[in-house]
Design a protein around this motif. Structure first.
Motif, PDB file in Angstrom:
ATOM      1  N   TYR A 206     -35.010  14.262  12.352  1.00 34.60           N
ATOM      2  CA  TYR A 206     -35.660  14.057  11.049  1.00 34.60           C
ATOM      3  C   TYR A 206     -34.685  14.067   9.878  1.00 34.60           C
ATOM      4  CZ  TYR A 206     -39.998  14.258  13.601  1.00 34.60           C
ATOM      5  OH  TYR A 206     -41.013  13.993  14.484  1.00 34.60           O
ATOM      6  N   THR A 207     -33.443  13.731  10.168  1.00 35.12           N
ATOM      7  CA  THR A 207     -32.460  13.458   9.134  1.00 35.12           C
ATOM      8  C   THR A 207     -32.508  11.962   8.864  1.00 35.12           C
ATOM      9  OG1 THR A 207     -31.010  15.275   9.799  1.00 35.12           O
ATOM     10  CG2 THR A 207     -29.983  13.466   8.606  1.00 35.12           C
ATOM     11  N   VAL A 208     -32.358  11.591   7.606  1.00 41.06           N
ATOM     12  CA  VAL A 208     -32.396  10.180   7.241  1.00 41.06           C
ATOM     13  C   VAL A 208     -31.015   9.760   6.754  1.00 41.06           C
ATOM     14  CG1 VAL A 208     -33.443   8.445   5.732  1.00 41.06           C
ATOM     15  CG2 VAL A 208     -34.829  10.339   6.592  1.00 41.06           C
ATOM     16  N   GLU A 209     -30.524   8.681   7.337  1.00 40.91           N
ATOM     17  CA  GLU A 209     -29.260   8.081   6.904  1.00 40.91           C
ATOM     18  C   GLU A 209     -29.610   6.821   6.114  1.00 40.91           C
ATOM     19  OE1 GLU A 209     -26.149   9.229   7.334  1.00 40.91           O
ATOM     20  OE2 GLU A 209     -26.819  10.961   8.497  1.00 40.91           O
ATOM     21  N   LEU A 210     -29.192   6.781   4.863  1.00 50.16           N
ATOM     22  CA  LEU A 210     -29.457   5.626   4.008  1.00 50.16           C
ATOM     23  C   LEU A 210     -28.136   4.995   3.599  1.00 50.16           C
ATOM     24  CD1 LEU A 210     -32.001   7.420   1.718  1.00 50.16           C
ATOM     25  CD2 LEU A 210     -32.555   5.429   3.057  1.00 50.16           C
ATOM     26  N   GLU A 211     -28.131   3.683   3.534  1.00 52.23           N
ATOM     27  CA  GLU A 211     -27.013   2.960   2.948  1.00 52.23           C
ATOM     28  C   GLU A 211     -27.570   2.166   1.792  1.00 52.23           C
ATOM     29  OE1 GLU A 211     -24.781   0.588   5.699  1.00 52.23           O
ATOM     30  OE2 GLU A 211     -24.071   2.362   6.789  1.00 52.23           O
ATOM     31  N   MET A 212     -26.929   2.297   0.657  1.00 51.46           N
ATOM     32  CA  MET A 212     -27.371   1.564  -0.525  1.00 51.46           C
ATOM     33  C   MET A 212     -26.178   1.133  -1.354  1.00 51.46           C
ATOM     34  SD  MET A 212     -28.883   4.377  -3.204  1.00 51.46           S
ATOM     35  CE  MET A 212     -28.980   3.136  -4.488  1.00 51.46           C
ATOM     36  N   THR A 213     -26.437   0.237  -2.267  1.00 46.99           N
ATOM     37  CA  THR A 213     -25.402  -0.263  -3.156  1.00 46.99           C
ATOM     38  C   THR A 213     -25.954  -0.286  -4.571  1.00 46.99           C
ATOM     39  OG1 THR A 213     -23.719  -1.976  -3.366  1.00 46.99           O
ATOM     40  CG2 THR A 213     -25.989  -2.728  -2.990  1.00 46.99           C
ATOM     41  N   PHE A 214     -25.182  -0.793  -5.478  1.00 54.83           N
ATOM     42  CA  PHE A 214     -25.612  -0.987  -6.854  1.00 54.83           C
ATOM     43  C   PHE A 214     -25.408  -2.444  -7.225  1.00 54.83           C
ATOM     44  CE2 PHE A 214     -24.650   3.583  -6.902  1.00 54.83           C
ATOM     45  CZ  PHE A 214     -25.895   4.039  -7.290  1.00 54.83           C
ATOM     46  N   THR A 215     -26.094  -2.868  -8.264  1.00 57.37           N
ATOM     47  CA  THR A 215     -25.948  -4.252  -8.710  1.00 57.37           C
ATOM     48  C   THR A 215     -24.554  -4.492  -9.288  1.00 57.37           C
ATOM     49  OG1 THR A 215     -26.933  -3.706 -10.849  1.00 57.37           O
ATOM     50  CG2 THR A 215     -28.413  -4.564  -9.147  1.00 57.37           C
ATOM     51  N   ALA A 216     -23.901  -3.416  -9.728  1.00 59.14           N
ATOM     52  CA  ALA A 216     -22.527  -3.493 -10.233  1.00 59.14           C
ATOM     53  C   ALA A 216     -21.795  -2.224  -9.795  1.00 59.14           C
ATOM     54  CB  ALA A 216     -22.513  -3.602 -11.750  1.00 59.14           C
ATOM     55  N   PRO A 217     -20.568  -2.341  -9.318  1.00 64.23           N
ATOM     56  CA  PRO A 217     -19.830  -1.166  -8.834  1.00 64.23           C
ATOM     57  C   PRO A 217     -19.638  -0.065  -9.883  1.00 64.23           C
ATOM     58  CG  PRO A 217     -18.701  -3.182  -8.200  1.00 64.23           C
ATOM     59  CD  PRO A 217     -19.812  -3.568  -9.136  1.00 64.23           C
ATOM     60  N   ASN A 218     -19.619  -0.426 -11.156  1.00 66.27           N
ATOM     61  CA  ASN A 218     -19.389   0.558 -12.213  1.00 66.27           C
ATOM     62  C   ASN A 218     -20.693   0.977 -12.892  1.00 66.27           C
ATOM     63  OD1 ASN A 218     -19.809  -1.906 -13.366  1.00 66.27           O
ATOM     64  ND2 ASN A 218     -18.174  -1.739 -14.878  1.00 66.27           N
ATOM     65  N   CYS A 219     -21.781   1.020 -12.151  1.00 72.38           N
ATOM     66  CA  CYS A 219     -23.097   1.366 -12.696  1.00 72.38           C
ATOM     67  C   CYS A 219     -23.043   2.730 -13.385  1.00 72.38           C
ATOM     68  CB  CYS A 219     -24.123   1.394 -11.571  1.00 72.38           C
ATOM     69  SG  CYS A 219     -25.754   1.964 -12.082  1.00 72.38           S
ATOM     70  N   PRO A 220     -23.361   2.791 -14.673  1.00 70.12           N
ATOM     71  CA  PRO A 220     -23.286   4.068 -15.391  1.00 70.12           C
ATOM     72  C   PRO A 220     -24.335   5.092 -14.939  1.00 70.12           C
ATOM     73  CG  PRO A 220     -24.159   2.345 -16.820  1.00 70.12           C
ATOM     74  CD  PRO A 220     -23.740   1.686 -15.549  1.00 70.12           C
ATOM     75  N   ALA A 221     -25.391   4.634 -14.277  1.00 73.25           N
ATOM     76  CA  ALA A 221     -26.448   5.549 -13.817  1.00 73.25           C
ATOM     77  C   ALA A 221     -26.312   5.891 -12.333  1.00 73.25           C
ATOM     78  CB  ALA A 221     -27.811   4.937 -14.085  1.00 73.25           C
ATOM     79  N   ALA A 222     -25.176   5.605 -11.741  1.00 78.46           N
ATOM     80  CA  ALA A 222     -24.989   5.772 -10.298  1.00 78.46           C
ATOM     81  C   ALA A 222     -25.334   7.180  -9.809  1.00 78.46           C
ATOM     82  CB  ALA A 222     -23.562   5.417  -9.903  1.00 78.46           C
ATOM     83  N   ASP A 223     -24.776   8.200 -10.441  1.00 80.34           N
ATOM     84  CA  ASP A 223     -25.019   9.572  -9.988  1.00 80.34           C
ATOM     85  C   ASP A 223     -26.500   9.925 -10.079  1.00 80.34           C
ATOM     86  OD1 ASP A 223     -22.342   9.919  -9.432  1.00 80.34           O
ATOM     87  OD2 ASP A 223     -21.909  10.922 -11.339  1.00 80.34           O
ATOM     88  N   TYR A 224     -27.143   9.535 -11.170  1.00 79.35           N
ATOM     89  CA  TYR A 224     -28.565   9.806 -11.361  1.00 79.35           C
ATOM     90  C   TYR A 224     -29.398   9.121 -10.271  1.00 79.35           C
ATOM     91  CZ  TYR A 224     -33.262   9.075 -13.149  1.00 79.35           C
ATOM     92  OH  TYR A 224     -34.623   8.997 -13.258  1.00 79.35           O
ATOM     93  N   ILE A 225     -29.109   7.860  -9.997  1.00 80.43           N
ATOM     94  CA  ILE A 225     -29.880   7.108  -9.006  1.00 80.43           C
ATOM     95  C   ILE A 225     -29.677   7.684  -7.612  1.00 80.43           C
ATOM     96  CG2 ILE A 225     -30.187   4.854  -7.910  1.00 80.43           C
ATOM     97  CD1 ILE A 225     -29.377   3.616 -10.655  1.00 80.43           C
ATOM     98  N   LEU A 226     -28.451   7.971  -7.242  1.00 82.78           N
ATOM     99  CA  LEU A 226     -28.170   8.543  -5.920  1.00 82.78           C
ATOM    100  C   LEU A 226     -28.913   9.863  -5.726  1.00 82.78           C
ATOM    101  CD1 LEU A 226     -24.361   7.810  -5.608  1.00 82.78           C
ATOM    102  CD2 LEU A 226     -26.188   6.773  -4.243  1.00 82.78           C
ATOM    103  N   GLU A 227     -28.890  10.712  -6.727  1.00 81.13           N
ATOM    104  CA  GLU A 227     -29.576  12.005  -6.633  1.00 81.13           C
ATOM    105  C   GLU A 227     -31.091  11.822  -6.579  1.00 81.13           C
ATOM    106  OE1 GLU A 227     -30.042  16.095  -6.223  1.00 81.13           O
ATOM    107  OE2 GLU A 227     -28.344  14.774  -5.873  1.00 81.13           O
ATOM    108  N   ASP A 228     -31.617  10.866  -7.334  1.00 74.89           N
ATOM    109  CA  ASP A 228     -33.044  10.578  -7.323  1.00 74.89           C
ATOM    110  C   ASP A 228     -33.481  10.116  -5.931  1.00 74.89           C
ATOM    111  OD1 ASP A 228     -35.522  10.527  -8.655  1.00 74.89           O
ATOM    112  OD2 ASP A 228     -35.274   8.452  -9.295  1.00 74.89           O
TER     113      ASP A 228
END
Length: 106
Positions: free
Chosen positions: A44-66
């Motif tokens: 019941y561990t989930v492995e996710l792979e995701m990306t961003f629309t731009a590598p320098n996304c300023p909200a990256a940390d917020y989105i990953l934590e969300d």
């Protein structure tokens, strides 16, 4: 875990991912095509792979934590590992039809 249980859990994960937004884009990250992989393990561990629309996304940390917090909030999930990847690079063709319409690409 049966295949049916795994499928149901994956559907619940997709539902919760559709509540995660980049603050600058009015479409959820799932429909934007930013989620590349959802893998529910037997423990019941989930492995996710995701990306961003731009590598320098300023909200990256917020989105990953969300993403991590919301997936881990689902009943039965023990842990969510969110791995940020940039291969393949995100492009507009990865968006759902609904996202394309919402953003005016169709």
């Amino acid at each position: 875990m049966t295949q049916e249980e795994k499928t149901l859990l994956e559907e619940r994960i997709v539902d919760v991912l559709k509540t995660v937004y980049d603050p600058e884009i009015p479409v959820n990250i799932y429909d934007l095509g930013m989620i590349y992989k959802i893998d529910v393990q037997e423990d019941y561990t989930v492995e996710l792979e995701m990306t961003f629309t731009a590598p320098n996304c300023p909200a990256a940390d917020y989105i990953l934590e969300d993403v991590r917090t919301k997936v881990e909030s689902l009943e039965g999930i023990k842990n969510a590992n969110v791995n940020l990847v940039f291969e393949p690079a995100w492009d507009q063709s990865m968006m759902s039809e609904e996202a394309r319409v919402e953003l005016g690409f169709d």
